[in-house]
Design a protein around this motif. Sequence first.
Motif, PDB file in Angstrom:
ATOM      1  N   ASP A   1       0.825  -1.212   0.000  1.00 55.12           N
ATOM      2  CA  ASP A   1       0.000   0.000   0.000  1.00 55.12           C
ATOM      3  C   ASP A   1       0.856   1.259   0.000  1.00 55.12           C
ATOM      4  O   ASP A   1       0.522   2.253  -0.657  1.00 55.12           O
ATOM      5  N   GLY A   2       1.976   1.239   0.726  1.00 56.37           N
ATOM      6  CA  GLY A   2       2.873   2.382   0.704  1.00 56.37           C
ATOM      7  C   GLY A   2       3.554   2.559  -0.638  1.00 56.37           C
ATOM      8  O   GLY A   2       3.664   3.680  -1.151  1.00 56.37           O
ATOM      9  N   VAL A   3       3.995   1.457  -1.220  1.00 60.15           N
ATOM     10  CA  VAL A   3       4.641   1.530  -2.534  1.00 60.15           C
ATOM     11  C   VAL A   3       3.654   2.048  -3.574  1.00 60.15           C
ATOM     12  O   VAL A   3       3.975   2.942  -4.373  1.00 60.15           O
ATOM     13  N   ALA A   4       2.440   1.503  -3.568  1.00 58.04           N
ATOM     14  CA  ALA A   4       1.447   1.911  -4.574  1.00 58.04           C
ATOM     15  C   ALA A   4       0.987   3.342  -4.371  1.00 58.04           C
ATOM     16  O   ALA A   4       1.012   4.156  -5.305  1.00 58.04           O
ATOM     17  N   GLY A   5       0.561   3.674  -3.151  1.00 61.35           N
ATOM     18  CA  GLY A   5      -0.050   4.972  -2.907  1.00 61.35           C
ATOM     19  C   GLY A   5       0.930   6.127  -2.880  1.00 61.35           C
ATOM     20  O   GLY A   5       0.600   7.225  -3.337  1.00 61.35           O
ATOM     21  N   TRP A   6       2.122   5.903  -2.356  1.00 61.98           N
ATOM     22  CA  TRP A   6       3.102   6.991  -2.240  1.00 61.98           C
ATOM     23  C   TRP A   6       4.058   7.052  -3.423  1.00 61.98           C
ATOM     24  O   TRP A   6       4.321   8.120  -3.954  1.00 61.98           O
ATOM     25  N   LEU A   7       4.580   5.903  -3.821  1.00 60.61           N
ATOM     26  CA  LEU A   7       5.703   5.889  -4.760  1.00 60.61           C
ATOM     27  C   LEU A   7       5.249   5.719  -6.203  1.00 60.61           C
ATOM     28  O   LEU A   7       5.551   6.552  -7.057  1.00 60.61           O
ATOM     29  N   VAL A   8       4.515   4.643  -6.498  1.00 55.70           N
ATOM     30  CA  VAL A   8       4.001   4.460  -7.856  1.00 55.70           C
ATOM     31  C   VAL A   8       3.081   5.619  -8.225  1.00 55.70           C
ATOM     32  O   VAL A   8       3.138   6.150  -9.341  1.00 55.70           O
ATOM     33  N   GLY A   9       2.258   6.031  -7.263  1.00 50.73           N
ATOM     34  CA  GLY A   9       1.360   7.158  -7.522  1.00 50.73           C
ATOM     35  C   GLY A   9       2.113   8.418  -7.907  1.00 50.73           C
ATOM     36  O   GLY A   9       1.699   9.145  -8.816  1.00 50.73           O
ATOM     37  N   ALA A  10       3.245   8.661  -7.236  1.00 49.33           N
ATOM     38  CA  ALA A  10       4.041   9.856  -7.549  1.00 49.33           C
ATOM     39  C   ALA A  10       4.648   9.769  -8.943  1.00 49.33           C
ATOM     40  O   ALA A  10       4.670  10.754  -9.697  1.00 49.33           O
ATOM     41  N   ILE A  11       5.153   8.598  -9.301  1.00 54.80           N
ATOM     42  CA  ILE A  11       5.769   8.427 -10.620  1.00 54.80           C
ATOM     43  C   ILE A  11       4.734   8.616 -11.727  1.00 54.80           C
ATOM     44  O   ILE A  11       4.956   9.351 -12.702  1.00 54.80           O
ATOM     45  N   LEU A  12       3.600   7.943 -11.585  1.00 53.74           N
ATOM     46  CA  LEU A  12       2.608   7.974 -12.660  1.00 53.74           C
ATOM     47  C   LEU A  12       1.899   9.320 -12.761  1.00 53.74           C
ATOM     48  O   LEU A  12       1.423   9.688 -13.839  1.00 53.74           O
TER      49      LEU A  12
ATOM     50  N   LYS B   1      -7.127  12.649  -5.238  1.00 57.13           N
ATOM     51  CA  LYS B   1      -8.305  13.466  -4.930  1.00 57.13           C
ATOM     52  C   LYS B   1      -9.026  13.890  -6.216  1.00 57.13           C
ATOM     53  O   LYS B   1      -9.428  13.053  -7.003  1.00 57.13           O
ATOM     54  N   LYS B   2      -9.163  15.204  -6.455  1.00 59.10           N
ATOM     55  CA  LYS B   2      -9.928  15.678  -7.623  1.00 59.10           C
ATOM     56  C   LYS B   2      -9.256  15.326  -8.946  1.00 59.10           C
ATOM     57  O   LYS B   2      -9.888  15.403 -10.006  1.00 59.10           O
ATOM     58  N   ASP B   3      -7.986  14.945  -8.898  1.00 60.63           N
ATOM     59  CA  ASP B   3      -7.280  14.572 -10.127  1.00 60.63           C
ATOM     60  C   ASP B   3      -7.438  13.092 -10.471  1.00 60.63           C
ATOM     61  O   ASP B   3      -6.839  12.614 -11.439  1.00 60.63           O
ATOM     62  N   THR B   4      -8.218  12.369  -9.682  1.00 62.07           N
ATOM     63  CA  THR B   4      -8.441  10.955  -9.946  1.00 62.07           C
ATOM     64  C   THR B   4      -9.107  10.756 -11.300  1.00 62.07           C
ATOM     65  O   THR B   4     -10.092  11.432 -11.635  1.00 62.07           O
ATOM     66  N   ASP B   5      -8.570   9.834 -12.078  1.00 69.45           N
ATOM     67  CA  ASP B   5      -9.178   9.449 -13.353  1.00 69.45           C
ATOM     68  C   ASP B   5     -10.265   8.418 -13.038  1.00 69.45           C
ATOM     69  O   ASP B   5      -9.976   7.234 -12.859  1.00 69.45           O
ATOM     70  N   LEU B   6     -11.507   8.878 -12.968  1.00 67.17           N
ATOM     71  CA  LEU B   6     -12.593   8.001 -12.540  1.00 67.17           C
ATOM     72  C   LEU B   6     -12.886   6.903 -13.542  1.00 67.17           C
ATOM     73  O   LEU B   6     -13.208   5.767 -13.158  1.00 67.17           O
TER      74      LEU B   6
ATOM     75  N   ARG C   1     -13.843   4.742  -0.683  1.00 68.11           N
ATOM     76  CA  ARG C   1     -14.009   5.502   0.558  1.00 68.11           C
ATOM     77  C   ARG C   1     -13.135   6.757   0.550  1.00 68.11           C
ATOM     78  O   ARG C   1     -13.583   7.847   0.929  1.00 68.11           O
ATOM     79  N   GLU C   2     -11.894   6.599   0.085  1.00 63.19           N
ATOM     80  CA  GLU C   2     -10.994   7.741   0.052  1.00 63.19           C
ATOM     81  C   GLU C   2     -11.507   8.805  -0.918  1.00 63.19           C
ATOM     82  O   GLU C   2     -11.467   9.998  -0.616  1.00 63.19           O
ATOM     83  N   TYR C   3     -11.999   8.351  -2.079  1.00 63.52           N
ATOM     84  CA  TYR C   3     -12.507   9.321  -3.051  1.00 63.52           C
ATOM     85  C   TYR C   3     -13.805   9.970  -2.557  1.00 63.52           C
ATOM     86  O   TYR C   3     -14.109  11.115  -2.932  1.00 63.52           O
ATOM     87  N   SER C   4     -14.545   9.279  -1.696  1.00 62.43           N
ATOM     88  CA  SER C   4     -15.782   9.862  -1.176  1.00 62.43           C
ATOM     89  C   SER C   4     -15.519  11.113  -0.346  1.00 62.43           C
ATOM     90  O   SER C   4     -16.419  11.940  -0.153  1.00 62.43           O
ATOM     91  N   LYS C   5     -14.283  11.276   0.138  1.00 63.90           N
ATOM     92  CA  LYS C   5     -13.931  12.501   0.875  1.00 63.90           C
ATOM     93  C   LYS C   5     -13.860  13.699  -0.074  1.00 63.90           C
ATOM     94  O   LYS C   5     -13.959  14.849   0.361  1.00 63.90           O
ATOM     95  N   THR C   6     -13.676  13.416  -1.367  1.00 64.54           N
ATOM     96  CA  THR C   6     -13.623  14.454  -2.391  1.00 64.54           C
ATOM     97  C   THR C   6     -14.980  14.649  -3.048  1.00 64.54           C
ATOM     98  O   THR C   6     -15.418  15.774  -3.297  1.00 64.54           O
ATOM     99  N   ASP C   7     -15.666  13.522  -3.345  1.00 62.28           N
ATOM    100  CA  ASP C   7     -16.933  13.584  -4.084  1.00 62.28           C
ATOM    101  C   ASP C   7     -17.856  12.474  -3.585  1.00 62.28           C
ATOM    102  O   ASP C   7     -17.983  11.427  -4.216  1.00 62.28           O
ATOM    103  N   PRO C   8     -18.505  12.693  -2.439  1.00 65.58           N
ATOM    104  CA  PRO C   8     -19.359  11.644  -1.875  1.00 65.58           C
ATOM    105  C   PRO C   8     -20.529  11.262  -2.768  1.00 65.58           C
ATOM    106  O   PRO C   8     -20.925  10.088  -2.812  1.00 65.58           O
TER     107      PRO C   8
END
Length: 230
Positions: free
Chosen positions: A114-125, A159-164, A191-198
Amino acid sequence: MAITYLQPLLKQYEENRDPVRASQMKKYMKDQYNFYGIGTPARRAMMSAHIKEYGLPEWSKIEEITRGLWEMDERECQSTVIDLLNRMKKKLGPDELPLMEYLIITKSWWDTVDGVAGWLVGAILKKHPELIKPVTTSWMDSGNIWLQRSCLLFQLKYKKDTDLDLLFGFIEALSDHKSFWIRKAIGWVLREYSKTDPQTVQQYVDAHPGLSGLSKREALKVINRAKTDT
């Protein structure tokens, strides 16, 4: 070896070894990994002190440091890798994607993936969106649940930059997956995206009755809590 950069920190870990807590931590992780028995706040404080004294490592040595720590027995060493890379994530780029894949598929469990995906891969992509399709297509097609979970989670902080469209496509492709880790990740990212757009999350869950109960419960936690509080 480049790993010598971290020898003073590893010595601190050894000096603070707590066998009783290590046993508890190992049990929590289903007896898969050994531990020094150092909690996350204390471990991160040790790392901060180490970096204050020695600085961050040379980037040219980062892969050797990463792989060296990843091969070590105690789980805190893998956590140290992720925290170190997260501190240096501005330097991460396409050349590190094979290393990210190695971290995801080796010694795989939620705490590292989860740390690799959310913090590191997410930053690269996020910096290289042209790589999103080829990377995620390969990972989705791999059949590896941890690479597939990473496809769900790499946008976790967007957050708002999520490609839905992309996210919903992954969810629909994996919604009937039998793995707890996939079903949990589906609910978590919604759940995490619901904090941006419930509203969008509520509509999506309502329109997809085939989502597992676990995914739905996780997806609607924040929304339902808000309803209760009003």
